[in-house]
Design an enzyme around this catalytic site. Structure first.
Site, PDB file in Angstrom:
ATOM      1  N   GLU A  14      76.198 -18.866  63.104  1.00  0.00           N
ATOM      2  CA  GLU A  14      76.378 -18.413  64.490  1.00  0.00           C
ATOM      3  C   GLU A  14      75.047 -18.453  65.253  1.00  0.00           C
ATOM      4  OE1 GLU A  14      78.413 -14.818  63.373  1.00  0.00           O
ATOM      5  OE2 GLU A  14      80.105 -16.062  62.708  1.00  0.00           O
ATOM      6  N   GLY A  68      81.861 -11.348  55.989  1.00  0.00           N
ATOM      7  CA  GLY A  68      81.907 -10.963  57.394  1.00  0.00           C
ATOM      8  C   GLY A  68      83.042  -9.980  57.637  1.00  0.00           C
ATOM      9  N   GLY A  69      84.191 -10.501  58.034  1.00  0.00           N
ATOM     10  CA  GLY A  69      85.334  -9.661  58.417  1.00  0.00           C
ATOM     11  C   GLY A  69      85.665  -8.581  57.404  1.00  0.00           C
ATOM     12  N   ASN A 119      77.906  -8.740  56.179  1.00  0.00           N
ATOM     13  CA  ASN A 119      77.290  -9.096  57.451  1.00  0.00           C
ATOM     14  C   ASN A 119      78.189  -8.556  58.563  1.00  0.00           C
ATOM     15  OD1 ASN A 119      76.285 -10.344  59.739  1.00  0.00           O
ATOM     16  ND2 ASN A 119      76.873 -12.417  59.120  1.00  0.00           N
ATOM     17  N   TRP A 120      77.741  -7.477  59.184  1.00  0.00           N
ATOM     18  CA  TRP A 120      78.593  -6.812  60.181  1.00  0.00           C
ATOM     19  C   TRP A 120      78.643  -7.574  61.505  1.00  0.00           C
ATOM     20  CZ3 TRP A 120      77.175  -0.831  59.918  1.00  0.00           C
ATOM     21  CH2 TRP A 120      77.385  -0.375  58.600  1.00  0.00           C
ATOM     22  N   LYS A 121      77.739  -8.500  61.712  1.00  0.00           N
ATOM     23  CA  LYS A 121      77.657  -9.246  62.985  1.00  0.00           C
ATOM     24  C   LYS A 121      77.560  -8.244  64.151  1.00  0.00           C
ATOM     25  CE  LYS A 121      80.020 -12.979  60.695  1.00  0.00           C
ATOM     26  NZ  LYS A 121      80.900 -14.142  60.768  1.00  0.00           N
ATOM     27  N   GLY A 162      85.355 -16.735  59.274  1.00  0.00           N
ATOM     28  CA  GLY A 162      86.200 -16.021  60.223  1.00  0.00           C
ATOM     29  C   GLY A 162      87.532 -16.704  60.498  1.00  0.00           C
ATOM     30  N   HIS A 210      71.953 -18.010  60.015  1.00  0.00           N
ATOM     31  CA  HIS A 210      73.419 -17.924  59.993  1.00  0.00           C
ATOM     32  C   HIS A 210      73.999 -18.975  60.943  1.00  0.00           C
ATOM     33  CE1 HIS A 210      77.492 -16.489  60.572  1.00  0.00           C
ATOM     34  NE2 HIS A 210      77.357 -15.900  59.400  1.00  0.00           N
ATOM     35  N   GLU A 236      77.699 -21.271  53.401  1.00  0.00           N
ATOM     36  CA  GLU A 236      78.815 -20.816  54.233  1.00  0.00           C
ATOM     37  C   GLU A 236      79.364 -21.985  55.045  1.00  0.00           C
ATOM     38  OE1 GLU A 236      78.549 -16.372  55.086  1.00  0.00           O
ATOM     39  OE2 GLU A 236      77.152 -17.308  56.462  1.00  0.00           O
ATOM     40  N   SER A 278      85.394 -16.203  54.688  1.00  0.00           N
ATOM     41  CA  SER A 278      86.715 -15.619  54.410  1.00  0.00           C
ATOM     42  C   SER A 278      86.877 -15.124  52.971  1.00  0.00           C
ATOM     43  CB  SER A 278      87.831 -16.605  54.781  1.00  0.00           C
ATOM     44  OG  SER A 278      87.750 -16.953  56.154  1.00  0.00           O
TER      45      SER A 278
HETATM   46  P1  PGA Z   1      83.788 -14.118  57.252  1.00  0.00           P
HETATM   47  O1  PGA Z   1      82.249 -14.330  57.679  1.00  0.00           O
HETATM   48  O2  PGA Z   1      83.793 -13.419  55.905  1.00  0.00           O
HETATM   49  O3  PGA Z   1      84.397 -13.283  58.333  1.00  0.00           O
HETATM   50  O4  PGA Z   1      84.410 -15.467  57.147  1.00  0.00           O
HETATM   51  C1  PGA Z   1      81.271 -14.693  56.752  1.00  0.00           C
HETATM   52  C2  PGA Z   1      79.920 -14.815  57.424  1.00  0.00           C
HETATM   53  O5  PGA Z   1      79.858 -15.316  58.563  1.00  0.00           O
HETATM   54  O6  PGA Z   1      78.885 -14.426  56.865  1.00  0.00           O
END
Ligand code: PGA
Length: 254
Positions: free
Chosen positions: A97, A233-234, A10-12, A173, A95, A167, A212
């Protein structure tokens, strides 16, 4: 029941034309030539046409959200039919966010899940508790409400063509990963929730862990009974980090 592992990036709100090109080309060249697990990327929607031209059928791709509407006066939105037209197979829904910053409710998310299915996209339904909720011991209640809102609208059979991503918000993150036991406990709870509705559908649904995930913890997480891969994500933003996770999935899929 063996479910295929899925490693999804997930590149956000990250990317550029150059990054999209380099990342996808490097991921494809770094993946084992015959793999027994799935890989997906979720770039910002403006890079989806470019992604579609690069993936060559090796990597799945999709949007990070979609409108519950098909078309009309909804400035800024992207519909399921538009994602489908550019070849997306999947779409993230709910998600944390989106829930936190765009006020998406469980009901909004259920409508988006329904819209995804309507347009032939596989929804990846994200769920998870905040730190405060975990500390007040309402994790299962929160996750059950998030998932049941969708089941109430579309029915359990719809989950035969869906993915769930657990999640925990406190692990996204932050560099803090849920331990494999903590994650497995919630994954098993989610599977039991689905089993209550249908014991034939429940074993089919891939449940990803997100929060993470890195090359160093992926193997331990993905080897748990009800963890079927990760939403990353990251560590999905460089091919080195993302491929390190894919390598662990590959080892577990031999
Ligand atoms: P993260 O994000 O791997 O940076 O913790 C995961 C996500 O939000 O899908």
């Amino acid at each position: 029941m063996t479910r295929k592992l899925l490693v999804a990036g997930n590149w956000k709100l990250n990317g550029s034309i150059t990054m999209t090109n380099d990342l996808i080309v490097e991921i494809i060249s770094g993946l084992p030539s015959s793999k027994n697990f799935d890989v997906a990327v979720f770039p910002p929607s403006i890079y989806i046409p470019q992604t579609a031209n690069l993936v060559g059928g090796v990597v799945l791709f999709g949007g990070q959200t979609l409108s519950e509407h098909d078309q009309g006066a909804y400035t800024g939105e992207v519909s399921g039919s538009m994602l489908k037209e550019f070849g997306c197979q999947m779409v993230l829904v709910g998600h944390s966010e989106r829930r936190a910053y765009y006020n998406e409710s469980n009901q909004d998310i259920a409508l988006k899940f329904q819209a995804a299915l309507k347009h032939g996209l596989k929804p990846v339904l994200c769920c998870g508790e905040t730190l405060e909720q975990r500390e007040s011991r309402v994790t299962e209640k929160v996750v059950a409400e998030q998932i049941n809102a969708v089941i109430d609208l579309v029915g359990i059979k719809a989950f035969a063509n869906a993915v769930i991503a657990y999640e925990p918000v406190w692990a996204i993150g932050t560099g803090v990963t849920a331990s494999s036991e903590q994650a497995q406990t919630v994954h098993a709870f989610i599977r039991s929730l689905l089993t209550l509705k249908s014991d034939t559908i429940a074993p089919l649904v891939p449940i990803l862990y997100g929060g993470s995930v890195k090359g160093s913890n992926a193997k331990e997480l993905f080897s748990m009974q009800d963890i079927d891969g990760g939403l990353i994500g990251g560590a999905s933003l460089t091919s080195e980090d993302f491929l390190a996770i894919c390598q662990q999935a590959d080892k577990l899929s031999q």
